[in-house]
Design a protein around this motif. Structure first.
Motif, PDB file in Angstrom:
ATOM      1  N   GLY A 447      30.826 -20.884 -29.826  1.00  0.00           N
ATOM      2  CA  GLY A 447      29.965 -20.029 -30.478  1.00  0.00           C
ATOM      3  C   GLY A 447      30.176 -18.444 -30.460  1.00  0.00           C
ATOM      4  N   THR A 448      29.662 -17.776 -31.293  1.00  0.00           N
ATOM      5  CA  THR A 448      29.827 -16.225 -31.017  1.00  0.00           C
ATOM      6  C   THR A 448      28.395 -15.534 -30.863  1.00  0.00           C
ATOM      7  OG1 THR A 448      29.761 -16.385 -33.446  1.00  0.00           O
ATOM      8  CG2 THR A 448      31.858 -16.343 -32.433  1.00  0.00           C
ATOM      9  N   ASN A 449      27.587 -16.165 -30.104  1.00  0.00           N
ATOM     10  CA  ASN A 449      26.331 -15.639 -29.605  1.00  0.00           C
ATOM     11  C   ASN A 449      25.386 -15.988 -30.914  1.00  0.00           C
ATOM     12  OD1 ASN A 449      24.271 -14.342 -28.301  1.00  0.00           O
ATOM     13  ND2 ASN A 449      24.794 -12.129 -28.875  1.00  0.00           N
ATOM     14  N   GLY A 525      29.764 -11.736 -29.935  1.00  0.00           N
ATOM     15  CA  GLY A 525      30.503 -11.687 -30.960  1.00  0.00           C
ATOM     16  C   GLY A 525      31.998 -12.126 -30.976  1.00  0.00           C
ATOM     17  N   LEU A 526      32.348 -12.489 -29.629  1.00  0.00           N
ATOM     18  CA  LEU A 526      33.718 -12.992 -29.301  1.00  0.00           C
ATOM     19  C   LEU A 526      33.501 -14.629 -29.418  1.00  0.00           C
ATOM     20  CD1 LEU A 526      34.952 -11.125 -26.434  1.00  0.00           C
ATOM     21  CD2 LEU A 526      35.330 -10.667 -28.679  1.00  0.00           C
ATOM     22  N   GLU A 527      34.551 -15.226 -30.211  1.00  0.00           N
ATOM     23  CA  GLU A 527      34.391 -16.961 -29.919  1.00  0.00           C
ATOM     24  C   GLU A 527      34.439 -17.313 -28.338  1.00  0.00           C
ATOM     25  OE1 GLU A 527      36.967 -20.807 -31.066  1.00  0.00           O
ATOM     26  OE2 GLU A 527      37.710 -18.809 -31.821  1.00  0.00           O
ATOM     27  N   VAL A 528      33.445 -18.121 -28.099  1.00  0.00           N
ATOM     28  CA  VAL A 528      33.540 -18.514 -26.752  1.00  0.00           C
ATOM     29  C   VAL A 528      33.384 -19.936 -26.856  1.00  0.00           C
ATOM     30  CG1 VAL A 528      32.224 -18.381 -24.458  1.00  0.00           C
ATOM     31  CG2 VAL A 528      32.451 -16.528 -25.853  1.00  0.00           C
ATOM     32  N   GLU A 529      34.383 -20.688 -25.947  1.00  0.00           N
ATOM     33  CA  GLU A 529      34.239 -22.078 -25.981  1.00  0.00           C
ATOM     34  C   GLU A 529      33.555 -22.642 -24.526  1.00  0.00           C
ATOM     35  OE1 GLU A 529      37.473 -24.731 -27.420  1.00  0.00           O
ATOM     36  OE2 GLU A 529      38.475 -22.850 -27.047  1.00  0.00           O
ATOM     37  N   LEU A 546      39.089 -11.474 -25.364  1.00  0.00           N
ATOM     38  CA  LEU A 546      38.383 -10.633 -24.505  1.00  0.00           C
ATOM     39  C   LEU A 546      39.387  -9.588 -23.877  1.00  0.00           C
ATOM     40  CD1 LEU A 546      36.006  -9.343 -22.684  1.00  0.00           C
ATOM     41  CD2 LEU A 546      36.618 -10.852 -21.020  1.00  0.00           C
ATOM     42  N   LEU A 547      40.756 -10.085 -23.744  1.00  0.00           N
ATOM     43  CA  LEU A 547      41.754  -9.077 -22.978  1.00  0.00           C
ATOM     44  C   LEU A 547      42.902  -8.751 -24.203  1.00  0.00           C
ATOM     45  CD1 LEU A 547      42.536 -11.420 -19.989  1.00  0.00           C
ATOM     46  CD2 LEU A 547      40.944  -9.529 -20.149  1.00  0.00           C
TER      47      LEU A 547
END
Length: 580
Positions: A447-449, A525-529, A546-547
């Motif tokens: 997701g991306t929020n 806003g970032l892709e998170v698994e 993120l980095l």
């Protein structure tokens, strides 16, 4: 069993650790990990300055224990060879001669792929082609070359870039004769290697519930008692500080991982099959690990020089912090236009009653990113916000590099093993290992929020129909949740766990990708698994990008995402009272 002890988790770890592990109790193999992703870039910089391309601190530790290890038959295996394993092996031989010790020294090469056709070296995370000439190119080798060196009679084995776990897998193959098809045993050794690779992080170091850890200031390093089926017991020497518990081992298992399918050159270890059991004080049994055939590609670490960077840090105190930050930026950019730099990163970090404003610029032009920038920041000092002061004096820019992960066909990489300066005729070939192509994905939530995903809505509050009337208490998430985080290239991983099935049922429903963005807004806003590891009562989140372009290039104050887990634990959550 085979007792494998660790004496280093990174380049710069405790110098007395080798002596502590050799003198503290019986061991069969002494290992040390010197090579974080950033280390190869550091060693490349050293090499450009005429310094060794390996880790000299390894030799300092070795000098204290080499004689004792030879007397007791303790094998020594280390990746301290870095960019020059042959040079490191030669230094070991010279050290032994100076000490008057007969020693057989092996080293492993073949990981250096400089000059090889990498096919554009597409980034394994983003797919982008490599944008600049490579400074270092090293494939991650496995444990079989180490096993070959030990089988040939080596007392000391020095490698370049191998996987961290290979330092345990290699001795396991040597002792037990595992073949490429002994996937479960190999996977178990990979898990054992992952647990001890970071030194004291397995024995209570950096542990979320550090109040449980006795005598942490004198924390002992870990060792594993590795058995023929790949199961192991994680422990430490008696009389040392620290703690080995299901919690401390879980924390390290969650460190710097992605999918539960943990890929390596020898085997794919299924972290969703690991079973942990507290066998006794400071003894945790690791069992049940299942293995799968390794992929048909090898990971390659590429580093390249990307330009120059400079950071100035200002302190903001008292009232109107955000307004002061805006004023500071306006004053800076009025003197040096923001758009004149290739990249600009501004980070406002709140503290108790104060905040840090870090302004980082990056540019191909050293002069532009150097004193032209830092002096301009200082020049605003008497025409800026009230209470202005800085933590950094005006200084020149420094070069920075980028870590670039890519993949190559495994069949194109050939490990070579050398003993006492002569190449062994039958070094293991990576093409001998049965490999799988197109490994199936482990189910994850991405997701991306955004909005709710299928099946999540009914459990958004972490309770469910049977607990709608549960009284909740608004407390810090860390009251019941442990966490550990770290870096993997430009991504960050965040592992969280709880004790007990009931708490995990709540955590599984509560801590969604969306909820993570609420608790850590900078991940929005970032892709998170999100991956589930119910066997460990844990979840693992991978925060993509993120980095930025990796640790060496990351402008974040916490460039390695070490504190990400603690930031999450400090967030407030409505937790059912029954779980507290």
């Amino acid at each position: 069993m085979l007792r494998v002890a660790n004496c280093s988790g990174f380049y710069g770890d405790r110098l007395s650790a080798a002596r502590e592990m050799v003198e503290g109790g019986p061991i069969d193999v002494l290992t040390g990990d010197w090579l974080a992703e950033l280390t190869m870039l550091i060693l490349a910089g050293n090499r450009l300055k005429g310094r060794p391309g390996y880790a000299p601190t390894f030799l300092r530790q070795l000098e204290e224990v080499l004689g004792t290890c030879l007397e007791r038959g303790i094998k020594i295996v280390s990746n301290a060879g870095g960019l020059d394993p042959a040079g490191c092996a030669g230094a070991v031989t010279e050290l032994a001669a100076r000490l008057g010790l007969p020693v057989r020294v092996a080293h492993v090469t073949g990981d250096d792929l400089t000059g090889h056709d990498l096919g554009g070296a597409p980034n394994a995370d983003t797919g982008e082609p490599l944008p600049a000439p490579a400074l270092t190119v090293n494939a991650y080798l496995g444990g079989r070359p180490i096993a070959a060196a030990l089988s040939a009679g080596a007392d000391v084995v020095v490698t370049g870039r191998v996987t961290d776990a290979a330092l345990v897998t290699g001795p396991g193959i040597w002792r037990y004769g595992w073949g490429p098809d002994d996937l479960d045993a190999l996977a178990g050794s990979v898990v054992a290697g992952h647990v001890i690779e970071c030194g004291c992080q397995a024995t209570g170091g950096n542990y979320a519930f550090f109040g449980e850890v006795p005598d942490l200031a004198r924390c002992g390093f870990p060792l594993v008692e590795l058995e023929a089926d790949g199961s192991s017991v994680v422990t430490k020497h008696p009389g040392t500080g620290g703690l080995v518990s299901v919690g401390t081992v879980t924390a390290q298992l969650l460190y710097e991982i992605g999918s539960p399918r943990y890929l390596g050159p020898d085997v794919v270890a299924r972290f969703d099959t690991i079973r942990l059991e507290q066998e006794g004080p400071d003894r945790v049994r690791v069992s049940g690990v299942r293995g799968e055939a390794p992929p048909d590609t090898l990971k390659v670490a590429v580093n390249y020089l990307a330009g120059y960077r400079n950071t100035m840090t200002l302190v903001l105190t008292g009232l109107d912090i955000e307004a002061k930050a805006r004023l500071a930026e306006e004053a800076i950019w009025s003197r040096v236009p923001k758009e004149s730099f290739d990249e600009v990163h501004v980070e406002l970090t709140p503290l108790a009653g104060t905040a840090l404003l870090r302004v980082t610029v990056m540019d191909a032009d050293r002069r532009r990113a150097g004193r032209a920038f830092s002096s301009a920041v200082v020049e605003t000092g008497l025409a800026s916000y009230p209470g202005f002061y800085g933590l950094t004096p005006p200084g020149d820019a420094s070069p920075y590099g980028v870590y670039w992960p890519t993949l190559v066909p495994a069949e194109t990489v050939r490990a070579r093993v050398w003993l006492d300066g002569r190449e062994l005729p039958a070094a293991p070939d990576t093409s001998d290992v049965p490999r799988a192509s197109g490994l199936p994905e482990v189910t994850s939530t991405r997701g991306t929020n955004g909005g709710e995903r299928e099946g999540e809505g009914a459990r958004r509050d972490g309770r469910g129909e049977d607990h709608d009337e549960d009284e909740t208490v608004r407390v810090a998430l860390g009251a019941i949740v442990g966490a550990r985080s770290g870096d993997k290239g430009g991504n960050a991983n965040l592992g969280v766990w709880v004790g007990g099935a009931e708490r995990f049922e709540w955590l599984e429903g509560y801590l969604t990708v969306e909820r993570l963005a609420e608790l850590l807004p900078f991940t929005a806003g970032l892709e998170v698994e999100r991956f589930e590891l119910p066997n460990l009562l844990a979840l693992n989140f991978v925060v993509h990008g993120l980095l930025g372009r990796g640790v060496a290039a990351s402008p974040r104050l916490d460039a390695q995402a070490k504190a990400l887990g603690e930031e999450l634990r400090a967030g407030l959550a409505d937790i059912p009272r029954r779980l507290l």
